[in-house]
Design a protein around this motif. Structure first.
Motif, PDB file in Angstrom:
ATOM      1  N   ASN A  63      21.137  -7.760  33.242  1.00  0.00           N
ATOM      2  CA  ASN A  63      21.827  -5.992  33.483  1.00  0.00           C
ATOM      3  C   ASN A  63      23.107  -5.494  34.223  1.00  0.00           C
ATOM      4  O   ASN A  63      22.670  -5.607  35.762  1.00  0.00           O
ATOM      5  CB  ASN A  63      20.384  -5.199  33.344  1.00  0.00           C
ATOM      6  N   VAL A  64      24.362  -5.983  34.014  1.00  0.00           N
ATOM      7  CA  VAL A  64      25.460  -5.408  35.291  1.00  0.00           C
ATOM      8  C   VAL A  64      25.452  -3.689  35.308  1.00  0.00           C
ATOM      9  O   VAL A  64      26.206  -3.538  33.625  1.00  0.00           O
ATOM     10  CB  VAL A  64      26.333  -6.477  35.033  1.00  0.00           C
ATOM     11  N   GLY A  65      25.481  -3.427  35.913  1.00  0.00           N
ATOM     12  CA  GLY A  65      25.578  -2.113  35.273  1.00  0.00           C
ATOM     13  C   GLY A  65      26.886  -1.123  35.456  1.00  0.00           C
ATOM     14  O   GLY A  65      27.874  -2.082  36.122  1.00  0.00           O
ATOM     15  N   TYR A  66      27.264   0.061  34.924  1.00  0.00           N
ATOM     16  CA  TYR A  66      28.032   1.039  35.154  1.00  0.00           C
ATOM     17  C   TYR A  66      28.987   0.358  36.671  1.00  0.00           C
ATOM     18  O   TYR A  66      28.541   1.130  37.483  1.00  0.00           O
ATOM     19  CB  TYR A  66      28.119   2.156  34.418  1.00  0.00           C
ATOM     20  N   ASN A  67      30.380   0.468  36.454  1.00  0.00           N
ATOM     21  CA  ASN A  67      30.660   0.734  37.759  1.00  0.00           C
ATOM     22  C   ASN A  67      30.467   0.016  39.271  1.00  0.00           C
ATOM     23  O   ASN A  67      30.874  -0.051  39.902  1.00  0.00           O
ATOM     24  CB  ASN A  67      31.179   2.356  38.610  1.00  0.00           C
ATOM     25  N   ALA A  68      29.767  -1.637  38.726  1.00  0.00           N
ATOM     26  CA  ALA A  68      28.997  -2.453  39.716  1.00  0.00           C
ATOM     27  C   ALA A  68      29.756  -2.822  40.572  1.00  0.00           C
ATOM     28  O   ALA A  68      29.370  -2.888  42.439  1.00  0.00           O
ATOM     29  CB  ALA A  68      28.311  -2.980  38.988  1.00  0.00           C
ATOM     30  N   PHE A  69      30.902  -3.162  40.278  1.00  0.00           N
ATOM     31  CA  PHE A  69      32.113  -4.181  41.369  1.00  0.00           C
ATOM     32  C   PHE A  69      33.590  -3.199  41.408  1.00  0.00           C
ATOM     33  O   PHE A  69      34.140  -3.687  42.067  1.00  0.00           O
ATOM     34  CB  PHE A  69      32.283  -5.641  41.111  1.00  0.00           C
ATOM     35  N   ARG A  70      33.132  -2.161  40.662  1.00  0.00           N
ATOM     36  CA  ARG A  70      34.414  -1.181  40.687  1.00  0.00           C
ATOM     37  C   ARG A  70      35.936  -0.759  42.109  1.00  0.00           C
ATOM     38  O   ARG A  70      34.144  -0.726  43.252  1.00  0.00           O
ATOM     39  CB  ARG A  70      34.069   0.585  39.889  1.00  0.00           C
ATOM     40  N   ASP A  71      36.917  -0.547  41.950  1.00  0.00           N
ATOM     41  CA  ASP A  71      37.712  -0.304  43.559  1.00  0.00           C
ATOM     42  C   ASP A  71      37.368  -1.189  44.386  1.00  0.00           C
ATOM     43  O   ASP A  71      37.454  -1.035  45.749  1.00  0.00           O
ATOM     44  CB  ASP A  71      37.261   1.063  43.639  1.00  0.00           C
ATOM     45  N   ALA A  72      36.411  -2.597  44.110  1.00  0.00           N
ATOM     46  CA  ALA A  72      36.777  -4.009  44.948  1.00  0.00           C
ATOM     47  C   ALA A  72      38.441  -4.091  45.054  1.00  0.00           C
ATOM     48  O   ALA A  72      38.480  -5.624  44.066  1.00  0.00           O
ATOM     49  CB  ALA A  72      35.120  -4.926  44.876  1.00  0.00           C
ATOM     50  N   THR A  73      38.876  -4.228  45.453  1.00  0.00           N
ATOM     51  CA  THR A  73      40.602  -4.591  45.484  1.00  0.00           C
ATOM     52  C   THR A  73      41.000  -5.171  46.239  1.00  0.00           C
ATOM     53  O   THR A  73      42.054  -6.414  45.694  1.00  0.00           O
ATOM     54  CB  THR A  73      41.072  -3.158  46.236  1.00  0.00           C
ATOM     55  N   ALA A  74      39.805  -6.629  46.476  1.00  0.00           N
ATOM     56  CA  ALA A  74      39.895  -7.909  47.833  1.00  0.00           C
ATOM     57  C   ALA A  74      39.534  -8.674  46.567  1.00  0.00           C
ATOM     58  O   ALA A  74      39.577 -10.051  46.396  1.00  0.00           O
ATOM     59  CB  ALA A  74      39.612  -8.026  48.970  1.00  0.00           C
ATOM     60  N   LEU A  75      38.989  -8.808  45.899  1.00  0.00           N
ATOM     61  CA  LEU A  75      38.208  -9.520  44.851  1.00  0.00           C
ATOM     62  C   LEU A  75      39.429 -10.122  43.553  1.00  0.00           C
ATOM     63  O   LEU A  75      40.123  -9.722  42.560  1.00  0.00           O
ATOM     64  CB  LEU A  75      37.384  -8.670  43.264  1.00  0.00           C
ATOM     65  N   LYS A  76      39.165 -11.326  43.718  1.00  0.00           N
ATOM     66  CA  LYS A  76      40.095 -12.375  43.098  1.00  0.00           C
ATOM     67  C   LYS A  76      39.678 -13.338  41.865  1.00  0.00           C
ATOM     68  O   LYS A  76      40.189 -13.248  41.080  1.00  0.00           O
ATOM     69  CB  LYS A  76      40.839 -13.596  44.131  1.00  0.00           C
ATOM     70  N   GLU A  77      37.961 -13.612  42.505  1.00  0.00           N
ATOM     71  CA  GLU A  77      37.042 -14.650  41.758  1.00  0.00           C
ATOM     72  C   GLU A  77      36.113 -13.649  40.970  1.00  0.00           C
ATOM     73  O   GLU A  77      35.251 -13.815  41.633  1.00  0.00           O
ATOM     74  CB  GLU A  77      37.291 -15.572  41.910  1.00  0.00           C
TER      75      GLU A  77
END
Length: 211
Positions: free
Chosen positions: A97-111
């Motif tokens: 389970n990966v929840g709502y908004n779990a990585f939202r706004d992680a603006t550096a995430l490339k991969e």
């Protein structure tokens, strides 16, 4: 301490000088908001005994660039890593389970490499504006509404044939997409909807040149 099984909710929230955390083997659960807004925290090492990360556990940890995920992690709570500085996320097959908004706004995430045996929830990767590469395994069964909305650097994505449900606006605002592979069009595999507006929340982006 190997006797520690649970880190309580809010245990280290707002510890703004905390820079690194190495969690001991035996830990099973990180509570809701346990490290919320630890703005200097840049690195986390999770033991392979860890099964769940609670809601907003690392939300607002704006310097958090490195997380060594547990090989047996099962649950990532809502907003668990929202607004962090992660550049790469690799989710193993144990994740259910990966929840709502779990990585939202992680603006550096490339991969993103997702081998999770589950779905990707509502706005899980929304506003990840640097996200360029997404690999989804056949074990990913659903994509929630707006899951990748606002991923403005995303150019190529292949949704596996095994994905049985794709939510509305899943690629809303992904205006750089050039190549996309989809198993069907519509909310579920047995619902026909010929409009790509369903996926993009409006008309398909002009950059799209291969389907």
């Amino acid at each position: 301490n190997t006797s520690t099984k649970v880190i309580a909710s809010l245990a280290f929230a707002n510890c703004t000088k905390l820079e690194a955390v190495q969690l001991s083997e035996g830990l099973l659960h990180i509570g809701d908001s346990a490290f919320n807004s630890c703005t200097a925290l840049y690195s986390i090492q999770m033991p392979d005994t860890l099964l769940t990360v609670g809601d907003a556990a690392f939300k607002g940890c704006t310097a958090l660039a490195s997380v060594d995920f547990s090989a047996n992690l099962e649950v990532i709570g809502n907003s668990a890593f929202r607004g962090t500085a992660l550049t790469s996320v690799v989710l193993g097959a144990s994740v259910e389970n990966v929840g709502y908004n779990a990585f939202r706004d992680a603006t550096a995430l490339k991969e993103l490499i997702c081998n999770a045996a589950s779905g990707i929830g509502y706005k899980t990767f929304a506003n990840c504006t640097s996200l360029e590469e997404v690999q989804l395994a056949d074990t990913v069964l659903s994509l929630g509404d707006y899951a990748f909305a606002g991923a403005t650097s995303l150019k190529t994505i292949a949704v596996p044939d095994t994905t049985g449900s794709i939510g509305f606006g899943v690629f809303y605002g992904c205006n750089a997409i050039e190549n996309i592979a989809l198993p069907y069009v519509g909310e579920k595999a047995n619902i026909a909807d010929a409009s790509f507006a369903y996926f993009f929340g409006n008309s398909a982006p002009k950059s799209l040149n291969m389907i």
